[in-house]
Design a protein around this motif. Structure first.
Motif, PDB file in Angstrom:
ATOM      1  N   THR A  61       0.829  -1.211   0.000  1.00 26.83           N
ATOM      2  CA  THR A  61       0.000   0.000   0.000  1.00 26.83           C
ATOM      3  C   THR A  61       0.858   1.254   0.000  1.00 26.83           C
ATOM      4  N   ILE A  62       1.863   1.313   0.850  1.00 20.69           N
ATOM      5  CA  ILE A  62       2.681   2.522   0.963  1.00 20.69           C
ATOM      6  C   ILE A  62       3.530   2.725  -0.292  1.00 20.69           C
ATOM      7  N   VAL A  63       4.151   1.645  -0.789  1.00 20.91           N
ATOM      8  CA  VAL A  63       5.000   1.776  -1.982  1.00 20.91           C
ATOM      9  C   VAL A  63       4.152   2.173  -3.197  1.00 20.91           C
ATOM     10  N   ALA A  64       3.012   1.519  -3.379  1.00 19.43           N
ATOM     11  CA  ALA A  64       2.141   1.871  -4.505  1.00 19.43           C
ATOM     12  C   ALA A  64       1.626   3.289  -4.376  1.00 19.43           C
ATOM     13  N   SER A  65       1.313   3.718  -3.152  1.00 18.39           N
ATOM     14  CA  SER A  65       0.807   5.083  -2.952  1.00 18.39           C
ATOM     15  C   SER A  65       1.877   6.120  -3.261  1.00 18.39           C
ATOM     16  N   VAL A  66       3.121   5.835  -2.912  1.00 22.41           N
ATOM     17  CA  VAL A  66       4.213   6.760  -3.235  1.00 22.41           C
ATOM     18  C   VAL A  66       4.374   6.882  -4.748  1.00 22.41           C
ATOM     19  N   ILE A  67       4.371   5.752  -5.440  1.00 20.93           N
ATOM     20  CA  ILE A  67       4.520   5.774  -6.901  1.00 20.93           C
ATOM     21  C   ILE A  67       3.356   6.521  -7.554  1.00 20.93           C
ATOM     22  N   VAL A  68       2.159   6.232  -7.087  1.00 18.10           N
ATOM     23  CA  VAL A  68       0.973   6.893  -7.642  1.00 18.10           C
ATOM     24  C   VAL A  68       1.008   8.396  -7.379  1.00 18.10           C
ATOM     25  N   ALA A  69       1.423   8.787  -6.187  1.00 14.44           N
ATOM     26  CA  ALA A  69       1.484  10.209  -5.855  1.00 14.44           C
ATOM     27  C   ALA A  69       2.497  10.937  -6.740  1.00 14.44           C
ATOM     28  N   LEU A  70       3.641  10.315  -7.008  1.00 13.49           N
ATOM     29  CA  LEU A  70       4.658  10.942  -7.855  1.00 13.49           C
ATOM     30  C   LEU A  70       4.169  11.054  -9.307  1.00 13.49           C
ATOM     31  N   ILE A  71       3.487  10.012  -9.793  1.00 11.40           N
ATOM     32  CA  ILE A  71       2.931  10.095 -11.146  1.00 11.40           C
ATOM     33  C   ILE A  71       1.880  11.200 -11.220  1.00 11.40           C
ATOM     34  N   ASN A  72       1.041  11.276 -10.202  1.00 16.00           N
ATOM     35  CA  ASN A  72       0.036  12.333 -10.167  1.00 16.00           C
ATOM     36  C   ASN A  72       0.669  13.718 -10.090  1.00 16.00           C
ATOM     37  N   LEU A  73       1.794  13.823  -9.404  1.00 17.68           N
ATOM     38  CA  LEU A  73       2.489  15.107  -9.314  1.00 17.68           C
ATOM     39  C   LEU A  73       2.839  15.634 -10.695  1.00 17.68           C
ATOM     40  N   VAL A  74       3.348  14.758 -11.546  1.00 16.41           N
ATOM     41  CA  VAL A  74       3.763  15.173 -12.881  1.00 16.41           C
ATOM     42  C   VAL A  74       2.561  15.310 -13.821  1.00 16.41           C
ATOM     43  N   MET A  75       1.773  14.266 -13.910  1.00 11.96           N
ATOM     44  CA  MET A  75       0.675  14.269 -14.876  1.00 11.96           C
ATOM     45  C   MET A  75      -0.459  15.197 -14.447  1.00 11.96           C
ATOM     46  N   GLY A  76      -0.726  15.299 -13.145  1.00 16.60           N
ATOM     47  CA  GLY A  76      -1.751  16.221 -12.685  1.00 16.60           C
ATOM     48  C   GLY A  76      -1.393  17.666 -12.972  1.00 16.60           C
ATOM     49  N   THR A  77      -0.118  18.002 -12.768  1.00 16.42           N
ATOM     50  CA  THR A  77       0.330  19.365 -13.084  1.00 16.42           C
ATOM     51  C   THR A  77       0.254  19.622 -14.581  1.00 16.42           C
ATOM     52  N   LEU A  78       0.633  18.628 -15.381  1.00 19.91           N
ATOM     53  CA  LEU A  78       0.563  18.786 -16.842  1.00 19.91           C
ATOM     54  C   LEU A  78      -0.876  18.979 -17.303  1.00 19.91           C
ATOM     55  N   ILE A  79      -1.800  18.188 -16.758  1.00 20.51           N
ATOM     56  CA  ILE A  79      -3.210  18.318 -17.156  1.00 20.51           C
ATOM     57  C   ILE A  79      -3.764  19.677 -16.739  1.00 20.51           C
ATOM     58  N   THR A  82      -2.985  -8.043 -10.501  1.00 21.12           N
ATOM     59  CA  THR A  82      -1.573  -7.670 -10.553  1.00 21.12           C
ATOM     60  C   THR A  82      -1.369  -6.370  -9.783  1.00 21.12           C
ATOM     61  N   ARG A  83      -0.141  -6.106  -9.408  1.00 16.98           N
ATOM     62  CA  ARG A  83       0.178  -4.872  -8.692  1.00 16.98           C
ATOM     63  C   ARG A  83       0.051  -3.662  -9.602  1.00 16.98           C
ATOM     64  N   VAL A  84       0.300  -3.851 -10.876  1.00 17.70           N
ATOM     65  CA  VAL A  84       0.103  -2.751 -11.830  1.00 17.70           C
ATOM     66  C   VAL A  84      -1.370  -2.361 -11.870  1.00 17.70           C
ATOM     67  N   GLY A  85      -2.244  -3.353 -11.814  1.00 16.88           N
ATOM     68  CA  GLY A  85      -3.674  -3.055 -11.781  1.00 16.88           C
ATOM     69  C   GLY A  85      -4.072  -2.281 -10.539  1.00 16.88           C
ATOM     70  N   VAL A  86      -3.454  -2.622  -9.405  1.00 15.23           N
ATOM     71  CA  VAL A  86      -3.702  -1.864  -8.175  1.00 15.23           C
ATOM     72  C   VAL A  86      -3.275  -0.412  -8.357  1.00 15.23           C
ATOM     73  N   ALA A  87      -2.102  -0.189  -8.953  1.00 12.61           N
ATOM     74  CA  ALA A  87      -1.620   1.176  -9.170  1.00 12.61           C
ATOM     75  C   ALA A  87      -2.535   1.951 -10.110  1.00 12.61           C
ATOM     76  N   VAL A  88      -3.049   1.290 -11.155  1.00 15.78           N
ATOM     77  CA  VAL A  88      -3.960   1.953 -12.081  1.00 15.78           C
ATOM     78  C   VAL A  88      -5.246   2.366 -11.364  1.00 15.78           C
ATOM     79  N   ALA A  89      -5.760   1.493 -10.500  1.00 13.32           N
ATOM     80  CA  ALA A  89      -6.964   1.836  -9.740  1.00 13.32           C
ATOM     81  C   ALA A  89      -6.709   3.027  -8.825  1.00 13.32           C
ATOM     82  N   LEU A  90      -5.562   3.070  -8.189  1.00 10.52           N
ATOM     83  CA  LEU A  90      -5.235   4.200  -7.315  1.00 10.52           C
ATOM     84  C   LEU A  90      -5.048   5.484  -8.120  1.00 10.52           C
ATOM     85  N   LEU A  91      -4.457   5.363  -9.298  1.00 12.85           N
ATOM     86  CA  LEU A  91      -4.315   6.534 -10.157  1.00 12.85           C
ATOM     87  C   LEU A  91      -5.672   7.099 -10.551  1.00 12.85           C
TER      88      LEU A  91
END
Length: 287
Positions: free
Chosen positions: A83-101, A152-161
């Protein structure tokens, strides 16, 4: 020189004597203010403080040894780490893509812009269990796209995104709207390039909102249940997130262990929010 002479000179000079300023006294809060404050505190206590205190009390009721044992069991520890590792990755992706959007929505004009701006809020309005079902149909075994991310863990990350993307967009977008464009034009007239303008003018103004949105996305991710319960498959040691593990503990009538894992997530979120507040205070002191 007598006092009469001083009074005569003061009157003759035409300069009025300095008025005596009354000392400002702090008034007690008015009745409406006190009523509003009391109502807010009662509502906050009933909705937030008392339930959180109950969870903390339940997790600490069996002692520190039981709390540590509940958090470090193999399945709970694996769920917390995922949960924590996936949340960190998702938050960093959101940082970049959310700012771009947010940048695209504010600075660019294109057909369908209003529709896209409305769709950003869809994860807020859509029940998360419905989002999980949609993601499972779209990225499951029978995916029309030919992409199978189910269990899969990638699917979990996509759901969190999916459920956390609006946080960064909606915190950065108002700051971009209020940003003074004259400073950028002045810098460009002095020969500054686009990257220099972004790094020296735009980014310092956006950074507090970017950090706030990223922190909100992280804290939302570590608590997510509905969108992950279907696509993750709830496989222990592989795709089971902490919220689903807590739900399983409650189903097995092990509420004390569930409260312990919940407290661990609460501590992580609280530490992050306190750190965010300290960073914002430090940034405000530096101007």
């Amino acid at each position: 020189m007598t006092s009469e002479t001083l009074e005569t000179d003061s009157a003759g000079s035409g300069t009025p004597p300095d008025p005596v300023r009354p000392v400002a006294r702090r008034r007690p809060p008015s009745a409406p203010t006190a009523l509003g404050l009391g109502s807010a505190m009662i509502f906050l206590s009933l909705i937030v403080l008392i339930p959180l205190a109950a969870v903390l009390w339940k997790s600490a009721g069996e002692g520190p040894g039981f709390f540590w044992k509940s958090v470090t069991t193999p399945d709970a520890w694996a769920a917390l780490k995922l949960t924590i590792v996936a949340s960190v990755i998702v938050a960093l992706i959101n940082l970049v893509m959310g700012t771009l959007i947010a940048w695209v929505l504010v600075r660019d004009s294109f057909p369908g812009k209003a529709v896209l701006d409305t769709l950003i809020d869809l994860p807020f309005a859509l029940p998360t269990i419905v989002a999980g079902l949609v993601l499972l149909e779209l990225y499951g075994a029978d995916s029309p796209l030919g992409i199978n991310l189910a269990y899969t863990r990638v699917g979990v990350a996509v759901a969190l995104l999916f459920v956390t993307l609006p946080f960064v967009v909606r915190t950065v977008q108002p700051v971009l709207l209020e940003l003074d464009r004259d400073m950028e034009q002045a810098a460009a007239s002095l020969g500054a390039g686009n990257w220099t303008i972004f790094r020296r003018i735009i980014l310092p103004n956006l950074l507090p909102a970017m950090i706030s949105g990223t922190a909100l996305a992280f804290t939302r991710s570590i608590a997510e249940f509905g969108s992950t319960v279907l696509i993750s498959g709830n496989l222990p040691f592989k795709t089971q997130v902490a919220a689903v593990q807590i739900f399983g503990q409650i189903e097995n009538d092990n509420t004390a262990s569930a409260a312990a894992v919940s407290t661990a997530l609460l501590v992580v979120a609280f530490v992050l929010l306190v750190a965010l507040d300290l960073v914002q205070r430090w940034g405000s002191r530096r101007g």
